[in-house]
Design a protein around this motif. Structure first.
Motif, PDB file in Angstrom:
ATOM      1  N   THR A  25       0.837  -1.214   0.000  1.00 37.01           N
ATOM      2  CA  THR A  25       0.000   0.000   0.000  1.00 37.01           C
ATOM      3  C   THR A  25       0.869   1.259   0.000  1.00 37.01           C
ATOM      4  O   THR A  25       0.520   2.265  -0.603  1.00 37.01           O
ATOM      5  N   ILE A  26       2.011   1.179   0.676  1.00 37.43           N
ATOM      6  CA  ILE A  26       2.936   2.324   0.700  1.00 37.43           C
ATOM      7  C   ILE A  26       3.555   2.510  -0.693  1.00 37.43           C
ATOM      8  O   ILE A  26       3.673   3.635  -1.189  1.00 37.43           O
ATOM      9  N   VAL A  27       3.931   1.400  -1.315  1.00 38.67           N
ATOM     10  CA  VAL A  27       4.501   1.493  -2.666  1.00 38.67           C
ATOM     11  C   VAL A  27       3.491   2.154  -3.600  1.00 38.67           C
ATOM     12  O   VAL A  27       3.848   3.024  -4.412  1.00 38.67           O
ATOM     13  N   ASP A  28       2.237   1.821  -3.450  1.00 37.12           N
ATOM     14  CA  ASP A  28       1.196   2.441  -4.278  1.00 37.12           C
ATOM     15  C   ASP A  28       1.093   3.943  -4.011  1.00 37.12           C
ATOM     16  O   ASP A  28       0.955   4.749  -4.928  1.00 37.12           O
ATOM     17  N   LYS A  29       1.163   4.298  -2.748  1.00 36.24           N
ATOM     18  CA  LYS A  29       1.102   5.731  -2.395  1.00 36.24           C
ATOM     19  C   LYS A  29       2.304   6.482  -2.975  1.00 36.24           C
ATOM     20  O   LYS A  29       2.184   7.617  -3.446  1.00 36.24           O
ATOM     21  N   LEU A  30       3.474   5.844  -2.922  1.00 30.74           N
ATOM     22  CA  LEU A  30       4.674   6.467  -3.495  1.00 30.74           C
ATOM     23  C   LEU A  30       4.487   6.642  -5.011  1.00 30.74           C
ATOM     24  O   LEU A  30       4.837   7.699  -5.569  1.00 30.74           O
ATOM     25  N   ALA A  31       3.942   5.620  -5.665  1.00 25.57           N
ATOM     26  CA  ALA A  31       3.708   5.699  -7.112  1.00 25.57           C
ATOM     27  C   ALA A  31       2.734   6.824  -7.432  1.00 25.57           C
ATOM     28  O   ALA A  31       2.868   7.508  -8.456  1.00 25.57           O
ATOM     29  N   ALA A  32       1.766   7.038  -6.542  1.00 21.43           N
ATOM     30  CA  ALA A  32       0.808   8.128  -6.767  1.00 21.43           C
ATOM     31  C   ALA A  32       1.496   9.486  -6.695  1.00 21.43           C
ATOM     32  O   ALA A  32       1.084  10.446  -7.347  1.00 21.43           O
ATOM     33  N   LYS A  65       4.227   5.818 -11.450  1.00 21.88           N
ATOM     34  CA  LYS A  65       4.528   4.392 -11.320  1.00 21.88           C
ATOM     35  C   LYS A  65       5.912   4.045 -11.842  1.00 21.88           C
ATOM     36  O   LYS A  65       6.629   3.196 -11.291  1.00 21.88           O
ATOM     37  N   GLU A  66       6.294   4.748 -12.952  1.00 25.45           N
ATOM     38  CA  GLU A  66       7.575   4.453 -13.598  1.00 25.45           C
ATOM     39  C   GLU A  66       8.759   4.908 -12.747  1.00 25.45           C
ATOM     40  O   GLU A  66       9.909   4.579 -13.056  1.00 25.45           O
ATOM     41  N   ASN A  67       8.505   5.652 -11.689  1.00 21.15           N
ATOM     42  CA  ASN A  67       9.587   6.161 -10.849  1.00 21.15           C
ATOM     43  C   ASN A  67       9.661   5.484  -9.487  1.00 21.15           C
ATOM     44  O   ASN A  67      10.187   6.032  -8.523  1.00 21.15           O
ATOM     45  N   VAL A  68       9.113   4.292  -9.416  1.00 19.71           N
ATOM     46  CA  VAL A  68       9.177   3.483  -8.198  1.00 19.71           C
ATOM     47  C   VAL A  68       9.631   2.098  -8.602  1.00 19.71           C
ATOM     48  O   VAL A  68       9.163   1.570  -9.609  1.00 19.71           O
ATOM     49  N   SER A  69      10.561   1.530  -7.848  1.00 19.74           N
ATOM     50  CA  SER A  69      10.987   0.175  -8.172  1.00 19.74           C
ATOM     51  C   SER A  69      11.305  -0.618  -6.911  1.00 19.74           C
ATOM     52  O   SER A  69      11.903  -0.101  -5.962  1.00 19.74           O
ATOM     53  N   VAL A 126      12.468  -0.039  -1.188  1.00 19.48           N
ATOM     54  CA  VAL A 126      11.921   0.495  -2.443  1.00 19.48           C
ATOM     55  C   VAL A 126      12.788   1.679  -2.893  1.00 19.48           C
ATOM     56  O   VAL A 126      13.306   2.425  -2.054  1.00 19.48           O
ATOM     57  N   ILE A 127      12.966   1.784  -4.208  1.00 18.82           N
ATOM     58  CA  ILE A 127      13.688   2.932  -4.765  1.00 18.82           C
ATOM     59  C   ILE A 127      12.658   3.878  -5.368  1.00 18.82           C
ATOM     60  O   ILE A 127      11.744   3.445  -6.084  1.00 18.82           O
ATOM     61  N   VAL A 128      12.818   5.164  -5.061  1.00 18.35           N
ATOM     62  CA  VAL A 128      11.902   6.188  -5.580  1.00 18.35           C
ATOM     63  C   VAL A 128      12.726   7.271  -6.261  1.00 18.35           C
ATOM     64  O   VAL A 128      13.690   7.762  -5.684  1.00 18.35           O
ATOM     65  N   TRP A 129      12.350   7.612  -7.518  1.00 15.93           N
ATOM     66  CA  TRP A 129      13.017   8.711  -8.211  1.00 15.93           C
ATOM     67  C   TRP A 129      12.085   9.915  -8.217  1.00 15.93           C
ATOM     68  O   TRP A 129      11.044   9.901  -8.886  1.00 15.93           O
ATOM     69  N   ALA A 130      12.445  10.936  -7.457  1.00 12.71           N
ATOM     70  CA  ALA A 130      11.600  12.140  -7.402  1.00 12.71           C
ATOM     71  C   ALA A 130      11.913  13.038  -8.593  1.00 12.71           C
ATOM     72  O   ALA A 130      13.052  13.063  -9.090  1.00 12.71           O
TER      73      ALA A 130
END
Lengths: 461, 461
Positions: free
Chosen positions: B10-17, B21-25, B48-52
């Motif tokens: 659920t956190i990964v989904d929030k990060l993707a929001a 989506k393409e900036n979360v892995s 999780v990796i997040v590209w801001a």
């Protein structure tokens, strides 16, 4: 809302127990002497003056004041220009005058460890036998503690930086009586948070500096002073931008407008009454000195400077810089029935022509007398305006507000060197936005009872 | 004790929001790529990796993590040398890679406003058409955000300062999702607390830098590289102290001991395998360049340098500095079966002979191979020691501890430029004493849930 405890006799006794009876005074003349700085801000008396003799005494006084909720305002020599050490909430005025010793000269490292009450000119005199000096020079014989607390700067900051750029380590007494050390004697430091810079420029509102290790610079082998006079302010400012862009590392690049140069000329300085640049270069070799002077001369010639002189004679050069340093005092003496409001906005250099033009327009609109004196090489301008009554002061304050807001719109700052003190506090929300909330958090963290120099930096709620 | 929430789907989904989506892995290869820097510290995966993509996204990610108690470790390119960006508590690895734009070049002000993910060498390439450069040069193509967060420094810091000395203003995302601006584009700033320097060097533990305005310097008109070889380390170090004291404003003053120069020589650098100084001067005029080179040559001659050469050819000089910058990589390639432990203690210059002698004695006592490479002009020395198993690593760590404590005893620091990260954290109580308590207070104030780069700077409880 600040809520402080009055200084009762029992408190005075406790203070005397810390610093010695002879170092506490509630005498009217002492209270008056420590009620004002060099600014136009209204004097205010503390309830008691305390002269601390060492760091532990400073810490102990703070601990007492913290526990009893009594304001403490630190004091150097009162040479500041924005009401920074005026004890506007009364309480304890803590003078660092007795802590005026050079603790150690690390000549091989170009460093000195010194107590905060040492006046910087006196320190530089002591250091001259080592061929070293502390370069920030605000003009007045400010103390090291005051210079660091206000992040003072001056004529030679364009080359050597401000006070903040010339400090390596501090000892600081915190509001709750803790004594901490920050930084080290290493030039390079990446070991955690930069607490040194938390306290430098905090105007005694976060802690009181009880010792400092400063970076020194070698007294230059070669020094040359130059004076150039121009037909118009615009051309003089154009010269500033070109000289800064030329790659010459000027050690001073000062601007005076016609009224300012006229006043200095009338008091014995041999300059034309016209827009003027006073400049200096410091060099390690005669060859580089000649090359620097030639470059500056060429720029001034190309801009059809009305005159250009280069002075290498040390005594003659010193007289010029002494006159520049005394400019404010000279104005005061020239207009004995007036008071003076001094602004110190600073902007990026490319915006300097715009802030100067704006200030001149404001002055013209107001029809007031004014003197423009600036550390032009740093984008710093002192708009100095005489006033004598409530009406003329109100007018000056309105101009100040307009000029500060213009400086902020130009990506600049309300204060390049005098600090916030009382007068700039109203502009801090516009300058810092939500950053000011973080400053308030920091203040509350280190001084939860708000005893340290209350009423400064932050606008009243 | 830190208590974090695992990163659920659920956190990964929030990060993707927030970032797309393409900036979360959560892919293994991405987790591995972001699990280690250039140091010997043990890799650790984030969850999780997040590209801001912009400051607001950084702030929004932090706000989410703050509310959910999830660690966030910022990431530039992973070129650091003390484990600074290793996500040792898992959680979110926040890469600034996509925020790599130059926002504005203020050429007339010698300033640039840039995003944190921009690698500094790429930025300097962009700036070269303006005749400007950002002088701190750590060697590796670090990002601006990483350089500021670690207060990185390098070969030219002796003249131009470290990262902290070349930054005017920041935008910073705080743990709770606030975005603040600090400083201004004015060179002179005395308007309240120096928040810029609170965040510079804080290694992403107090906030994440989302934009920076940097001071630039003009590319020098004249530049000369010098190489001097000496009979002994002692004499080479004596030359360092004399050159620094001569008034010549050296732009680089680097020391290599015999093993280090030997390794570089074996890889194509045309130098003698002996204690060597690599030097550079930057000048505005040919005359001053000649005078500076003459002064340095004279000092080296007086100390009976085995050789002294001055190089003005730009390509040849660049090759030398490239080799120096590659020294660490060269060592790694020369000893492919070894890992390397790099120290970066720094001391006041007058203590440099003592720290070098101490390190040499430690090396001799341990009977280990070692390479001494130092930014000698700043009192900074890299003791670089290869190791290959737990036994040899334990030996190196013991030497590291002894050398750090010696540096502290000499009024120096555990880290001149690599930052505290993981490896220096144990020394912070000895270096800062009760000052470390204030650093902890600051950390708790800005990051009450301890989500920002946890496990760095402060020793584990």
């Amino acid at each position: 809302m600040l809520d402080f405890t009055p200084v009762a006799t029992t408190i005075v006794d406790k203070l005397a127990a810390i610093v010695g009876k002879e170092n506490v005074s509630t005498g009217e003349s002492e209270l008056d002497l420590h009620s004002h700085d060099q600014s136009f801000h209204e004097p205010h008396r503390a309830e008691v003056i305390v002269w601390a003799n060492n760091a532990q005494e400073v810490a102990d006084v703070l601990k007492l004041a913290h526990n009893k909720h009594i304001p403490v305002t630190p004091w150097g020599v009162g040479s500041s220009l924005e009401g920074n050490p005026i004890p506007i909430h009364g309480g304890i005025l803590l003078s660092l005058r007795n802590m005026n010793h050079v603790i150690d000269v690390h000549a091989d490292d170009f460093q000195v460890t010194v107590q905060p009450g040492k006046p910087y000119k006196d320190m530089n005199k002591d250091l001259s036998k080592h061929g070293l000096f502390f370069p920030p020079d605000p003009g007045a014989n400010a103390t090291i503690g005051g210079m660091l607390a206000n992040n003072a700067a001056g004529i030679r900051t364009v080359k050597y930086g401000a006070s903040k750029d010339n400090v390596l380590a501090l000892q600081v007494a915190l509001a709750d009586g803790r004594l901490i050390r920050t930084g080290s004697r290493s030039i390079k430091q990446s070991a955690g948070y930069n607490l040194t810079q938390v306290f430098v420029g905090s105007e005694g509102t976060l802690g009181i500096i009880t010792e400092a290790t400063l970076k020194l610079s070698p007294v230059p082998e070669y020094s040359s002073t130059m004076i150039a006079a121009f037909e118009t302010v615009e051309v003089a400012i154009e010269a500033v931008v070109l000289i800064k862009g030329s790659g010459v590392d000027v050690a001073a690049l000062e601007f005076l407008d016609t009224p300012a140069s006229q006043t200095l000329a009338s008091r014995g300085l041999d300059i034309e009454p016209s827009p003027t640049l006073l400049m200096e270069v410091h060099n390690a070799h005669a060859e580089s000195q000649e090359a620097d002077v030639a470059t500056v001369r060429e720029i001034c010639d190309e801009l059809d400077a009305a005159s250009f002189i280069a002075i290498v004679d040390h005594t003659q050069a010193q007289a010029i810089w002494h006159a520049r340093h005394q400019a404010y005092e000279t104005l005061i003496r020239a207009f004995p029935d007036m008071k003076f409001h001094v602004m110190d906005v600073a902007v990026p250099l490319s915006k300097y022509p715009e802030i100067v033009a704006f200030a001149r327009q404001e002055i013209a609109n107001a029809g007031t007398m004014a003197f423009l004196i600036g550390h032009a090489g740093d984008g710093n301008i002192h708009v100095t305006i005489p006033w004598k009554d409530a009406d003329s002061l109100a007018k000056v304050k309105a101009m100040n507000s307009a000029i500060v807001h213009k400086a902020l719109a130009l990506d600049g700052t309300a204060t390049g060197e005098h600090g916030v003190g009382i007068g700039k506090a109203p502009y801090m929300p516009d300058e810092h936005g939500t950053g000011l909330d973080v400053m308030r958090q920091l203040k509350n963290m280190l001084d939860p009872h708000g005893i340290l120099n209350p009423g400064k930096i932050f606008p009243a709620d």
